[in-house]
Structure formats: C-alpha cells, structure tokens
Design a protein around this motif. Structure first.
Motif, PDB file in Angstrom:
ATOM      1  N   THR A   1       1.306  -1.227  -0.010  1.00  0.00           N
ATOM      2  CA  THR A   1      -0.068   0.243   0.281  1.00  0.00           C
ATOM      3  C   THR A   1       1.048   0.647   0.092  1.00  0.00           C
ATOM      4  O   THR A   1       0.314   2.172  -0.361  1.00  0.00           O
ATOM      5  N   LYS A   2       1.525   1.347   0.487  1.00  0.00           N
ATOM      6  CA  LYS A   2       2.829   2.905   1.117  1.00  0.00           C
ATOM      7  C   LYS A   2       3.518   2.693  -0.109  1.00  0.00           C
ATOM      8  O   LYS A   2       3.099   4.313  -0.718  1.00  0.00           O
ATOM      9  N   ASP A   3       3.569   2.083  -1.767  1.00  0.00           N
ATOM     10  CA  ASP A   3       4.360   2.504  -2.759  1.00  0.00           C
ATOM     11  C   ASP A   3       2.508   2.976  -4.110  1.00  0.00           C
ATOM     12  O   ASP A   3       3.926   3.509  -4.674  1.00  0.00           O
ATOM     13  N   ILE A   4       2.172   2.423  -3.306  1.00  0.00           N
ATOM     14  CA  ILE A   4       0.943   3.190  -3.864  1.00  0.00           C
ATOM     15  C   ILE A   4       0.577   4.722  -3.936  1.00  0.00           C
ATOM     16  O   ILE A   4      -0.038   5.347  -4.257  1.00  0.00           O
ATOM     17  N   MET A   5       0.748   5.013  -2.008  1.00  0.00           N
ATOM     18  CA  MET A   5      -0.052   6.324  -1.589  1.00  0.00           C
ATOM     19  C   MET A   5       0.853   7.219  -2.447  1.00  0.00           C
ATOM     20  O   MET A   5      -0.128   8.194  -2.293  1.00  0.00           O
TER      21      MET A   5
ATOM     22  N   ILE B   1     -14.853  12.750  -6.121  1.00  0.00           N
ATOM     23  CA  ILE B   1     -14.129  13.319  -5.537  1.00  0.00           C
ATOM     24  C   ILE B   1     -13.383  14.332  -5.117  1.00  0.00           C
ATOM     25  O   ILE B   1     -13.246  15.008  -5.765  1.00  0.00           O
ATOM     26  N   ASN B   2     -13.644  14.693  -3.670  1.00  0.00           N
ATOM     27  CA  ASN B   2     -12.821  16.016  -2.951  1.00  0.00           C
ATOM     28  C   ASN B   2     -12.394  15.416  -1.961  1.00  0.00           C
ATOM     29  O   ASN B   2     -12.103  14.225  -1.935  1.00  0.00           O
ATOM     30  N   ASP B   3     -11.426  16.418  -1.747  1.00  0.00           N
ATOM     31  CA  ASP B   3     -10.287  16.931  -1.232  1.00  0.00           C
ATOM     32  C   ASP B   3     -10.305  15.453   0.437  1.00  0.00           C
ATOM     33  O   ASP B   3      -9.011  15.063   1.212  1.00  0.00           O
ATOM     34  N   ILE B   4     -11.365  15.923   0.896  1.00  0.00           N
ATOM     35  CA  ILE B   4     -11.196  15.176   2.723  1.00  0.00           C
ATOM     36  C   ILE B   4     -11.756  14.228   1.980  1.00  0.00           C
ATOM     37  O   ILE B   4     -11.008  13.088   2.733  1.00  0.00           O
TER      38      ILE B   4
ATOM     39  N   SER C   1     -10.032   8.039   2.442  1.00  0.00           N
ATOM     40  CA  SER C   1      -9.384   7.193   1.906  1.00  0.00           C
ATOM     41  C   SER C   1      -7.443   7.043   2.286  1.00  0.00           C
ATOM     42  O   SER C   1      -7.593   5.475   2.119  1.00  0.00           O
ATOM     43  N   LYS C   2      -7.285   8.010   1.608  1.00  0.00           N
ATOM     44  CA  LYS C   2      -5.680   7.777   2.406  1.00  0.00           C
ATOM     45  C   LYS C   2      -5.967   6.831   3.791  1.00  0.00           C
ATOM     46  O   LYS C   2      -4.557   6.593   3.848  1.00  0.00           O
ATOM     47  N   LYS C   3      -6.212   7.755   4.442  1.00  0.00           N
ATOM     48  CA  LYS C   3      -5.414   6.990   6.016  1.00  0.00           C
ATOM     49  C   LYS C   3      -6.252   5.954   6.224  1.00  0.00           C
ATOM     50  O   LYS C   3      -5.541   5.483   6.876  1.00  0.00           O
ATOM     51  N   ASN C   4      -7.511   5.800   5.789  1.00  0.00           N
ATOM     52  CA  ASN C   4      -7.366   4.197   5.866  1.00  0.00           C
ATOM     53  C   ASN C   4      -6.838   3.107   4.987  1.00  0.00           C
ATOM     54  O   ASN C   4      -7.486   2.311   4.936  1.00  0.00           O
TER      55      ASN C   4
END
Length: 166
Positions: free
Chosen positions: A124-128, A151-154, A159-162
């Motif tokens: 996952t960290k590679d696609i972030m 899809i807004n910035d929030i 999505s990134k956080k989860n």
C-alpha cells in the motif's frame, strides 16, 4: 436550469409496501425541507458507492460489487411511482477464442508514443504517492456522467488515511 436532487441509498426493506412507502416519505420530507425537486435512488453519496436495484437475473451470481435485493424491491418502487432511469447489464464471455496479438501490439504502440510504463505495486505504501493523481483522473474521466459527484480533497484524505485505495 438543472433541478436539485435528493439521493437515497443503503436501501433495505422487508416485503411490505407500507414500510417502503414510509421510508421513502422520509426521503421526500427531507427533500422538501431543502427545496429539492427530484428524488433518485438507491444511489450513494459518490460514484464510489453502490447504486441501483437488481430487477432481473436473481438466479445468477453477480460479477459486480453492488447491493443485492429481492424481486419485491422493483415491485415496490414501481408501485410508488419510480421509473427506471438507466440500466446496467452484466455479461460474461470467454476469451479463449481471442487472439491477444493485436491488443498487445496496440498496447506497446501507445506505451511508446506517450512514454508510458506499467507500475506494479505489492505494498500500500508504494501506491500512496499516486493516490491524488488517481482520484483526479477518476474525476476528470467520469465528470460527464449524469449524477457524477467529484471526489473532494476530504474524501481523498480519508481514503489515504484508511488505506482503502487498493
């Protein structure tokens, strides 16, 4: 002038038309409270959410991630005045008679012309680092579709956080 819509989703009812009617009356009430003119659903908050009502093919295994419902959903919604706005059709077919040579040749030509390369991710960290670009491309690509909600910035941050991007 574009009419304002109230959406409803995550729709689940027992086989009792009065229950369906009562739930939808709450949707109408909320829509009226906010001067919204059109009710549509079941549809999610964004284009990443599930959408629609299965109207046939109940005996088949679905090949899309979506809600499953029983046949009475269609009957209830029709009795309450809903009409089908669009239809999605699932199909399956074998590729065993397809010669991939043409598609591979075209793929290689496109990669060369636009200087593209394939990326493979195992973590996952590679696609972030690519997530924002991915969502931006999604927004641009789907922007012309009816009922599209960007899809807004929030949402991107959540999505990134989860790490729900894979």
């Amino acid at each position: 002038m574009k009419k304002s819509k109230v959406r409803f989703g995550w729709f689940d009812v027992i086989d009792d038309i009065e229950v369906t009617k009562a739930l939808l009356e709450k949707v109408y009430e909320l829509g009226n409270k906010h001067d919204l003119e059109i009710v549509e659903g079941p549809i999610g908050f964004s284009n990443l959410d599930k959408v629609g009502v299965l109207i046939e093919g109940f005996e088949e295994m679905g090949n899309m991630v979506t809600w499953y419902n029983l046949p009475y959903y269609k009957e209830h919604l029709e009795k309450l005045g809903f009409i089908k706005e669009k239809e999605y059709i699932e199909s399956s077919f074998s590729f065993k008679n397809v010669n991939p040579d043409f598609f591979l040749k075209m793929s290689n030509l496109i990669k060369e012309r636009y200087k593209l390369k394939s990326l493979n991710f195992t973590k996952t960290k590679d696609i972030m680092p690519y997530v924002d670009q991915m969502f931006d491309l999604f927004n641009e690509t789907y922007s012309k579709l009816q009922s599209f909600v960007p899809i807004n910035d929030i949402q991107k941050s959540i999505s990134k956080k989860n790490t729900l991007v894979l």
